[in-house]
Design a protein around this motif. Structure first.
Motif, PDB file in Angstrom:
ATOM      1  N   ALA A  87       0.833  -1.206   0.000  1.00  0.00           N
ATOM      2  CA  ALA A  87       0.000   0.000   0.000  1.00  0.00           C
ATOM      3  C   ALA A  87       0.867   1.255   0.000  1.00  0.00           C
ATOM      4  O   ALA A  87       0.572   2.228  -0.715  1.00  0.00           O
ATOM      5  N   LEU A  88       1.932   1.240   0.772  1.00  0.00           N
ATOM      6  CA  LEU A  88       2.836   2.398   0.821  1.00  0.00           C
ATOM      7  C   LEU A  88       3.533   2.616  -0.521  1.00  0.00           C
ATOM      8  O   LEU A  88       3.734   3.765  -0.937  1.00  0.00           O
ATOM      9  N   ASP A  89       3.875   1.541  -1.200  1.00  0.00           N
ATOM     10  CA  ASP A  89       4.493   1.674  -2.524  1.00  0.00           C
ATOM     11  C   ASP A  89       3.527   2.337  -3.504  1.00  0.00           C
ATOM     12  O   ASP A  89       3.938   3.174  -4.316  1.00  0.00           O
ATOM     13  N   GLU A  90       2.258   1.977  -3.432  1.00  0.00           N
ATOM     14  CA  GLU A  90       1.253   2.600  -4.300  1.00  0.00           C
ATOM     15  C   GLU A  90       1.091   4.083  -3.967  1.00  0.00           C
ATOM     16  O   GLU A  90       0.959   4.915  -4.873  1.00  0.00           O
ATOM     17  N   ILE A  91       1.103   4.407  -2.690  1.00  0.00           N
ATOM     18  CA  ILE A  91       1.000   5.810  -2.285  1.00  0.00           C
ATOM     19  C   ILE A  91       2.206   6.586  -2.811  1.00  0.00           C
ATOM     20  O   ILE A  91       2.050   7.674  -3.387  1.00  0.00           O
ATOM     21  N   ALA A  92       3.400   6.044  -2.630  1.00  0.00           N
ATOM     22  CA  ALA A  92       4.608   6.724  -3.101  1.00  0.00           C
ATOM     23  C   ALA A  92       4.542   6.979  -4.603  1.00  0.00           C
ATOM     24  O   ALA A  92       4.875   8.079  -5.073  1.00  0.00           O
ATOM     25  N   ASP A  93       4.097   6.001  -5.351  1.00  0.00           N
ATOM     26  CA  ASP A  93       3.981   6.156  -6.798  1.00  0.00           C
ATOM     27  C   ASP A  93       2.999   7.281  -7.143  1.00  0.00           C
ATOM     28  O   ASP A  93       3.277   8.107  -8.020  1.00  0.00           O
ATOM     29  N   SER A  94       1.876   7.323  -6.449  1.00  0.00           N
ATOM     30  CA  SER A  94       0.882   8.366  -6.744  1.00  0.00           C
ATOM     31  C   SER A  94       1.397   9.750  -6.360  1.00  0.00           C
ATOM     32  O   SER A  94       1.119  10.738  -7.046  1.00  0.00           O
TER      33      SER A  94
ATOM     34  N   ARG B 235       4.837  15.218 -10.843  1.00  0.00           N
ATOM     35  CA  ARG B 235       4.990  15.346 -12.290  1.00  0.00           C
ATOM     36  C   ARG B 235       3.797  16.062 -12.913  1.00  0.00           C
ATOM     37  O   ARG B 235       3.954  16.855 -13.841  1.00  0.00           O
ATOM     38  N   THR B 236       2.606  15.798 -12.395  1.00  0.00           N
ATOM     39  CA  THR B 236       1.401  16.465 -12.887  1.00  0.00           C
ATOM     40  C   THR B 236       1.506  17.977 -12.737  1.00  0.00           C
ATOM     41  O   THR B 236       1.003  18.732 -13.574  1.00  0.00           O
ATOM     42  N   LEU B 237       2.192  18.414 -11.695  1.00  0.00           N
ATOM     43  CA  LEU B 237       2.367  19.841 -11.443  1.00  0.00           C
ATOM     44  C   LEU B 237       3.521  20.439 -12.254  1.00  0.00           C
ATOM     45  O   LEU B 237       3.826  21.629 -12.119  1.00  0.00           O
ATOM     46  N   GLY B 238       4.169  19.617 -13.068  1.00  0.00           N
ATOM     47  CA  GLY B 238       5.212  20.123 -13.942  1.00  0.00           C
ATOM     48  C   GLY B 238       6.600  20.125 -13.332  1.00  0.00           C
ATOM     49  O   GLY B 238       7.493  20.815 -13.825  1.00  0.00           O
ATOM     50  N   HIS B 239       6.797  19.355 -12.288  1.00  0.00           N
ATOM     51  CA  HIS B 239       8.102  19.295 -11.632  1.00  0.00           C
ATOM     52  C   HIS B 239       8.585  17.855 -11.585  1.00  0.00           C
ATOM     53  O   HIS B 239       7.852  16.926 -11.907  1.00  0.00           O
ATOM     54  N   TYR B 240       9.837  17.688 -11.181  1.00  0.00           N
ATOM     55  CA  TYR B 240      10.424  16.356 -11.115  1.00  0.00           C
ATOM     56  C   TYR B 240      10.330  15.791  -9.710  1.00  0.00           C
ATOM     57  O   TYR B 240      10.516  16.506  -8.729  1.00  0.00           O
ATOM     58  N   SER B 241      10.057  14.506  -9.658  1.00  0.00           N
ATOM     59  CA  SER B 241      10.007  13.781  -8.389  1.00  0.00           C
ATOM     60  C   SER B 241      11.414  13.385  -7.984  1.00  0.00           C
ATOM     61  O   SER B 241      12.248  13.086  -8.834  1.00  0.00           O
ATOM     62  N   LEU B 242      11.642  13.371  -6.691  1.00  0.00           N
ATOM     63  CA  LEU B 242      12.906  12.859  -6.188  1.00  0.00           C
ATOM     64  C   LEU B 242      12.994  11.372  -6.498  1.00  0.00           C
ATOM     65  O   LEU B 242      11.973  10.693  -6.610  1.00  0.00           O
ATOM     66  N   GLY B 243      14.224  10.876  -6.575  1.00  0.00           N
ATOM     67  CA  GLY B 243      14.365   9.464  -6.882  1.00  0.00           C
ATOM     68  C   GLY B 243      15.646   8.847  -6.376  1.00  0.00           C
ATOM     69  O   GLY B 243      15.987   7.738  -6.774  1.00  0.00           O
ATOM     70  N   THR B 244      16.357   9.553  -5.486  1.00  0.00           N
ATOM     71  CA  THR B 244      17.583   8.959  -4.951  1.00  0.00           C
ATOM     72  C   THR B 244      17.439   8.750  -3.448  1.00  0.00           C
ATOM     73  O   THR B 244      16.728   9.501  -2.762  1.00  0.00           O
ATOM     74  N   LEU B 245      18.122   7.740  -2.958  1.00  0.00           N
ATOM     75  CA  LEU B 245      18.093   7.471  -1.526  1.00  0.00           C
ATOM     76  C   LEU B 245      18.634   8.656  -0.734  1.00  0.00           C
ATOM     77  O   LEU B 245      18.096   8.994   0.326  1.00  0.00           O
ATOM     78  N   ALA B 246      19.668   9.295  -1.251  1.00  0.00           N
ATOM     79  CA  ALA B 246      20.239  10.451  -0.559  1.00  0.00           C
ATOM     80  C   ALA B 246      19.208  11.563  -0.416  1.00  0.00           C
ATOM     81  O   ALA B 246      19.085  12.172   0.652  1.00  0.00           O
ATOM     82  N   ASP B 247      18.454  11.825  -1.484  1.00  0.00           N
ATOM     83  CA  ASP B 247      17.414  12.852  -1.416  1.00  0.00           C
ATOM     84  C   ASP B 247      16.335  12.471  -0.405  1.00  0.00           C
ATOM     85  O   ASP B 247      15.887  13.305   0.383  1.00  0.00           O
ATOM     86  N   PHE B 248      15.913  11.227  -0.444  1.00  0.00           N
ATOM     87  CA  PHE B 248      14.864  10.780   0.484  1.00  0.00           C
ATOM     88  C   PHE B 248      15.327  10.925   1.926  1.00  0.00           C
ATOM     89  O   PHE B 248      14.591  11.418   2.784  1.00  0.00           O
ATOM     90  N   LEU B 249      16.552  10.493   2.200  1.00  0.00           N
ATOM     91  CA  LEU B 249      17.062  10.557   3.569  1.00  0.00           C
ATOM     92  C   LEU B 249      17.263  11.996   4.036  1.00  0.00           C
ATOM     93  O   LEU B 249      17.115  12.293   5.222  1.00  0.00           O
ATOM     94  N   GLU B 250      17.563  12.884   3.117  1.00  0.00           N
ATOM     95  CA  GLU B 250      17.748  14.293   3.473  1.00  0.00           C
ATOM     96  C   GLU B 250      16.428  14.957   3.864  1.00  0.00           C
ATOM     97  O   GLU B 250      16.388  15.775   4.774  1.00  0.00           O
ATOM     98  N   LEU B 251      15.343  14.571   3.206  1.00  0.00           N
ATOM     99  CA  LEU B 251      14.062  15.262   3.412  1.00  0.00           C
ATOM    100  C   LEU B 251      13.092  14.569   4.364  1.00  0.00           C
ATOM    101  O   LEU B 251      12.170  15.209   4.864  1.00  0.00           O
ATOM    102  N   THR B 252      13.272  13.294   4.602  1.00  0.00           N
ATOM    103  CA  THR B 252      12.267  12.564   5.385  1.00  0.00           C
ATOM    104  C   THR B 252      12.108  13.119   6.795  1.00  0.00           C
ATOM    105  O   THR B 252      13.050  13.611   7.401  1.00  0.00           O
ATOM    106  N   ARG B 253      10.889  13.001   7.278  1.00  0.00           N
ATOM    107  CA  ARG B 253      10.576  13.360   8.665  1.00  0.00           C
ATOM    108  C   ARG B 253      10.471  12.111   9.534  1.00  0.00           C
ATOM    109  O   ARG B 253      10.153  12.192  10.714  1.00  0.00           O
ATOM    110  N   ILE B 254      10.723  10.961   8.945  1.00  0.00           N
ATOM    111  CA  ILE B 254      10.611   9.671   9.632  1.00  0.00           C
ATOM    112  C   ILE B 254      11.959   9.332  10.265  1.00  0.00           C
ATOM    113  O   ILE B 254      12.988   9.357   9.595  1.00  0.00           O
ATOM    114  N   ASP B 255      11.945   9.012  11.553  1.00  0.00           N
ATOM    115  CA  ASP B 255      13.164   8.559  12.216  1.00  0.00           C
ATOM    116  C   ASP B 255      13.459   7.128  11.790  1.00  0.00           C
ATOM    117  O   ASP B 255      12.557   6.286  11.735  1.00  0.00           O
TER     118      ASP B 255
END
Length: 156
Positions: free
Chosen positions: A58-65, A71-91
């Motif tokens: 379910a989380l994978d489907e949410i992430a994809d959406s 992308r629908t808003l005309g911007h690029y989605s993050l796609g690297t582990l480094a980017d995800f780890l830099e921005l996440t609010r999850i410990d």
């Protein structure tokens, strides 16, 4: 070609930034849920293994959406582990082989997302004029509320 959807570029960028942070949270929580799925042990192994699998799917489907909404808003989605780890609010939770520890860690992750998204709904709608994304993230928050409820039920 940029979208012509009556939302300024500046506002679309701000919303895309909010969504990319959410995407980071979704990816990290999905990874932690996979960790629990792979490493859970104990008397309830079978049921917990399947439960965690349903949650990471379910989380994978949410992430994809979320990525597709960026992308629908005309911007690029993050796609690297480094980017995800830099921005996440999850410990980060590493030791997820024990049922109660895993469930509590994942519950905390879901509740972190719920609290953040709840604050962002009005910001996205009122400040940035994007009712569509506000509705979209409301739906995501509701999915996390249900997953959190299911996790919480294991802690009673």
């Amino acid at each position: 070609m940029k979208p012509n959807i009556d939302i300024t570029e500046k506002n679309r960028q701000a919303v895309a930034d909010i969504l990319n942070t959410l995407l980071s949270d979704e990816f990290v929580l999905s990874t932690q849920t996979r960790n629990a799925h792979w490493n859970i042990s104990g008397l309830n192994f079978g049921s917990m293994h399947k439960f965690f699998e349903s949650q990471y799917q379910a989380l994978d489907e949410i992430a994809d959406s979320v990525a597709e909404r960026v992308r629908t808003l005309g911007h690029y989605s993050l796609g690297t582990l480094a980017d995800f780890l830099e921005l996440t609010r999850i410990d980060e939770a590493k030791e997820l082989s024990k049922e109660k520890v895993a469930v509590q860690a994942l519950l905390t992750g879901h509740e972190t997302i719920i609290q953040a998204v709840r604050k962002e709904i009005n910001l996205v709608s009122d400040k940035y004029g994007d009712a569509g994304t506000a509705d979209f993230i409301t739906g995501i928050m509701e999915q996390h509320e249900k997953m959190a409820w299911m996790l919480r039920a294991h802690l009673v």
